[in-house]
Design an enzyme around this catalytic site. Structure first.
Site, PDB file in Angstrom:
ATOM      1  N   GLU A   1       0.736  -1.339   0.137  1.00 18.75           N
ATOM      2  CA  GLU A   1      -0.045  -0.130   0.019  1.00 18.75           C
ATOM      3  C   GLU A   1       0.911   1.398   0.088  1.00 18.75           C
ATOM      4  OE1 GLU A   1      -2.751  -0.370   3.219  1.00 18.75           O
ATOM      5  OE2 GLU A   1      -4.286  -1.349   1.993  1.00 18.75           O
TER       6      GLU A   1
ATOM      7  N   GLU B   1      -6.945  -7.702  -0.751  1.00 20.13           N
ATOM      8  CA  GLU B   1      -7.437  -7.472   0.693  1.00 20.13           C
ATOM      9  C   GLU B   1      -8.897  -7.251   0.821  1.00 20.13           C
ATOM     10  OE1 GLU B   1      -5.205  -5.118   3.581  1.00 20.13           O
ATOM     11  OE2 GLU B   1      -3.350  -5.851   2.738  1.00 20.13           O
TER      12      GLU B   1
HETATM   13  C1  GAL Z   1      -4.455  -2.429   5.083  1.00 18.65           C
HETATM   14  C2  GAL Z   1      -2.987  -3.145   5.315  1.00 18.65           C
HETATM   15  C3  GAL Z   1      -3.174  -4.483   6.035  1.00 18.65           C
HETATM   16  C4  GAL Z   1      -3.962  -4.070   7.180  1.00 18.65           C
HETATM   17  C5  GAL Z   1      -5.295  -3.777   6.953  1.00 18.65           C
HETATM   18  C6  GAL Z   1      -6.234  -3.584   8.027  1.00 18.65           C
HETATM   19  O1  GAL Z   1      -4.308  -1.086   5.029  1.00 18.65           O
HETATM   20  O2  GAL Z   1      -2.422  -3.447   4.033  1.00 18.65           O
HETATM   21  O3  GAL Z   1      -1.810  -4.805   6.398  1.00 18.65           O
HETATM   22  O4  GAL Z   1      -3.401  -3.405   7.966  1.00 18.65           O
HETATM   23  O5  GAL Z   1      -5.279  -2.441   6.314  1.00 18.65           O
HETATM   24  O6  GAL Z   1      -6.550  -4.691   8.829  1.00 18.65           O
END
Ligand code: GAL
Length: 821
Positions: free
Chosen positions: A179, A248
């Protein structure tokens, strides 16, 4: 010579034909061994469970319809001291990857090595921060050297074990950075050059599978940019040849000390996934599929809790979180059944207006359709190829043949499992554990102010302690003469602090303690204190509760007592300020009980069983207990305690802080899945201890014989309520639409009774079902009892033939059941 060369060539040819699993991409889908794929994946972080749990978690992932497991690699866990590596126990990355390979799933390996992940310091070792001329995540030589060193080490290790798909292994994608696009703006030109360097460096490692960069709109070719978030259907990769990938999909959210317990509805997670595939997605990963536990000091922060349950499809303990797990499993099976049309079909869309649309994937062999209704408040009735379909608000219907709806994201046919805790039956009187205790030895610091190093400055905690401990003493001696202008006034200790938790002592007396409100980690602590003429020892204990893991320059967010520190004398007309910041400060990292390993099973230390004190700060407690019978997951209830750390047979099960209550407002029992989700939308646990139960993995326990629980209690608490429990399914319920299959399962226990059943238009929800206005004419409870009671699971076709035909004015009928386990 010639023949030798021939032999080598043939061996190479043989080797490559054995191992040739080619991964490429073509804009529509990832291609593996020539087959284009719809890929469903789930994040499981190996250090957040134990090696003993891995096979079962992965198996459940596979049975849940996943093709792949995604994990980060945790730099600070593997390289706690520069060039000293640890891959033991739950850090055995290769064993984890091989466990996935054994079950024939793919792997997405997110090396980072910045990972965020609510992990301490985002995965960076603190020694890295303390190297000269260091700046993280930008064009900085020192940083780039270390990042390259770690990344190369991991890649080499993985290659040695032949785990990349290019070597015949399970890893189909690798990730560099994480990110960075979210923060790149803060790093200017140096940031742009850095991301280019990341791409070149990764590429030079020659892993033979594509590299991804998540949330990186300007990912340099051939890096594949991917999306993270609650919804990614609108995401467009930055290159026409890049498949649409979602690294994600947040299945819930994490919890902070003092925060509430977030839930994301099953309907909404399913909706986001179906919408993504409706709109051309090809790879989707649940973050998290199993969240697990932040053991030891691994929780990020500040203030990430020990539990990292995340409301994921598998709960913290590895149990199925139903109906989330099952409803998504059905979706996965259907998407996989449509793989051919989704990856080869011609796509067309019909827009019905009011955020309602149909997407048709058509091949010569057949068509598959999605009907999406993104409206937040109204159901849609659409006409498609001569038929009428109702698409409920905020849902997607899937018709694998474009005729019959087989799935709608808002219609859950999976059971809800109600998990219950049971007392430890291996103990006669489980609650009455016998405790012994010891004080933490702090006299040296309180009375002599003597540490292990001195400096004429207040330093950031990270710099002094290298994050070897949560605890750092800041001590100074102040000589006060009676003629000092501060004397004779009301005297205060005034500390500008960024310590997450602070305890202040003057001449051995506890002046007070304070914990920062979440988000307000820069505060002033001011307390009246008693000083003496002559030497006064001021001892401040600064405690971190997880270092920051997110944001531009998060590594520089101060921790500890950064000052200034004043003694203030006040009376009606005068205020005298004495600045102690440049005094000689003595520092001591850690507490002696930790150094002497009082938590270790081998520890020879003396403990007293007499007059065990309650509510005493800085106190060690110890007890023995028998492991709960059976194989269900074990938790320890730490209600009554303040804040500290707990160990089971020497294993650190994490920080505890039951005294920290979640804030009162913002909880709801109802949760509307309609409309975009955000982390505060559906929360529970208001006004309760943020976390009361702590996971004790079975592998930490001796099944026979004694087990030891050691607590270090920092602020004072009462251990007499502490008890061990097991977690299992207490009951299950479901409301299944006609023409579907009801599957009831007590997850290994027998179904003991059918408490409620109604076929027709039952009302209410799990736990409070009621009969509706139309009802089947057969005895539904009897039918289900005959088919299910005494079995671990049963499946029943939900049909009017079976239960008798209720007259429901043509409305869809359903079967509601509540069963006891
Ligand atoms: C994203 C990040 C993850 C985790 C998630 C929130 O921004 O890439 O590693 O932190 O947010 O759970």
């Amino acid at each position: 010579m010639v023949s030798l060369r021939f032999l080598v060539c043939c061996l190479l040819f043989l080797a490559s034909s054995v191992y040739a699993t080619i991964v490429s991409h073509d804009g529509r889908a990832i291609t593996i061994d020539g087959n284009r794929r719809v890929l469903l994946s789930g994040s499981i972080h190996y250090p957040r469970s134990t090696p003993e749990m891995w096979p079962d978690l992965i198996k459940k992932g596979k049975e849940g319809g996943l093709d792949a497991i995604e994990t980060y690699v945790f730099w600070n866990a593997h390289e706690p001291t520069r060039r000293q590596y640890d891959f033991s126990g739950n850090l055995d990355l290769i064993r984890f990857l091989k466990t996935i390979q054994d079950q024939k799933l793919y792997v997405v390996l997110r090396i980072g090595p910045y990972v965020c992940a609510e992990w301490n310091y985002g995965g960076f070792p603190v020694w890295l921060h303390n190297m000269p001329d260091m700046e993280f995540r930008t064009t900085n030589k020192a940083f780039m050297n270390e990042m390259q060193n770690f990344t190369t080490m991991i890649v080499d290790m993985v290659k040695k074990n032949k785990l990349f798909a290019s070597q015949g292994g399970p890893i189909i994608l690798a990730q560099i950075e994480n990110e960075y696009g979210n923060v790149i703006g803060s790093y200017g030109e140096m940031g742009k050059a850095y991301i280019q360097w990341c791409a070149n460096m990764a590429q030079s490692l020659d892993v033979g599978v594509p590299w991804i960069m998540c949330q990186q709109d300007d990912a340099p070719q051939p890096m594949l940019n991917t999306c993270n978030g609650y919804y990614c259907d609108n995401f467009e990769p930055n290159n026409a040849n890049t498949p649409k990938m979602w690294t994600e999909n947040w299945t819930g959210w994490y919890q902070n000390w003092g925060g509430k317990n977030p839930h994301r509805t099953t309907e909404d997670v399913a909706f986001s996934v179906a919408r993504f595939f409706q709109r051309g997605g090809t790879f989707q990963n649940y973050y998290m599929y199993h969240g697990g536990t932040n053991f030891g000091r691994t929780a990020g922060g500040p203030y990430i809790t020990t539990s990292y349950d995340y409301d994921a499809p598998l709960d913290e303990f590895g149990n199925l979180n139903q109906p989330k797990y099952g409803h998504l499993k059905q979706l996965h099976d259907i998407l996989h059944s449509m793989e051919k049309t989704l990856t080869y079909g011609n796509v067309s869309t019909i827009d019905f207006g009011n955020f309602v649309s149909a997407t048709i994937y058509k091949t010569e062999g057949g068509s598959s359709c999605f009907f999406g209704n993104v409206n937040e408040s109204s159901d849609a009735t659409i006409n498609f190829q001569g038929e009428t379909y109702v698409v409920p608000t905020w849902s997607v219907s899937i018709l694998p043949d474009c005729k019959t709806e087989v799935y709608n994201t808002a219609k859950i046919n999976t059971q809800t499992s109600v998990m219950v805790k049971k007392p430890n039956e291996a103990e006669d009187k489980p609650i009455n554990l016998k405790w012994s205790w010891r004080p933490e030895n702090i006299d040296n610091f309180l009375l002599k102010g003597r540490g292990e190093s001195t400096m004429r400055q207040l330093f950031d905690q990270k710099i002094v302690s290298n994050d070897q401990s949560d605890y750092l003493w800041y001590m100074t001696t102040l000589n006060l003469k009676e003629e000092d202008p501060v004397w004779g006034k009301n005297m205060y200790l005034h500390i500008n602090s960024t310590a997450h938790v602070l305890h202040a002592f003057v001449n051995g007396q506890h002046v007070g303690n304070y914990h920062a409100e979440n988000g307000k980690f820069h505060y002033v602590f001011e307390q009246e204190a008693k000083f003496n003429p002559g030497d006064n020892v001021i001892s401040l204990l600064s405690i971190t509760v997880g270092l920051p893991n997110y944001g531009a320059f998060f590594e520089n967010v101060p921790a500890g007592i950064t000052g200034p520190v004043f003694i203030i004398g006040k009376n009606d007309d005068e205020t005298i300020v004495k600045d102690l910041s440049a005094h000689k400060w003595s520092y001591k990292t850690g507490l002696s009980g930790f150094e002497n390993q009082l938590f270790s099973s081998e520890s020879q230390s003396k403990w007293s069983g007499d007059s065990v004190p309650f509510n005493r700060t800085m106190t060690w407690y110890k007890t023995t207990f028998k492991a709960p019978l059976g194989s269900e997951p074990v938790v320890v209830d730490l209600l009554g305690l303040g804040k500290g750390t707990a160990w089971i047979n020497g294993n650190n099960i994490g920080r505890y802080w039951p005294e920290f209550l979640s804030t009162e407002d913002g909880c709801s029992t109802e949760c509307n899945y309609r409309g975009a989700y955000y982390a505060e939308k559906c929360q529970t646990n208001c006004g309760e201890p943020t976390q009361r139960w702590y996971h004790v993995p079975r592998s930490f326990l001796n099944p026979k014989g004694d087990n030891t629980l050691v607590l270090f209690e920092e602020i004072g608490g009462n251990p007499s309520f502490v008890n061990f429990q097991t977690i299992g399914v207490g009951g299950v319920c479901a409301n299944v639409y006609e023409k579907n299959v009801l599957e009831l399962s007590c997850h290994g226990r027998p179904i003991s009774a059918i408490k409620f059943a109604s076929f027709g238009n039952p009302r209410g929800k799990c736990g409070s079902f009621e009969k509706g206005t139309c009802e089947a004419n057969k005895d539904v409870v009897n039918i289900l009892s005959a088919e299910c009671v005494g079995k671990e699971k049963c499946s029943v076709n939900v049909s009017a033939e079976k239960f008798g035909v209720p007259e429901c004015d043509g409305a869809t009928r359903s079967l509601a059941v509540e069963a006891l386990c």
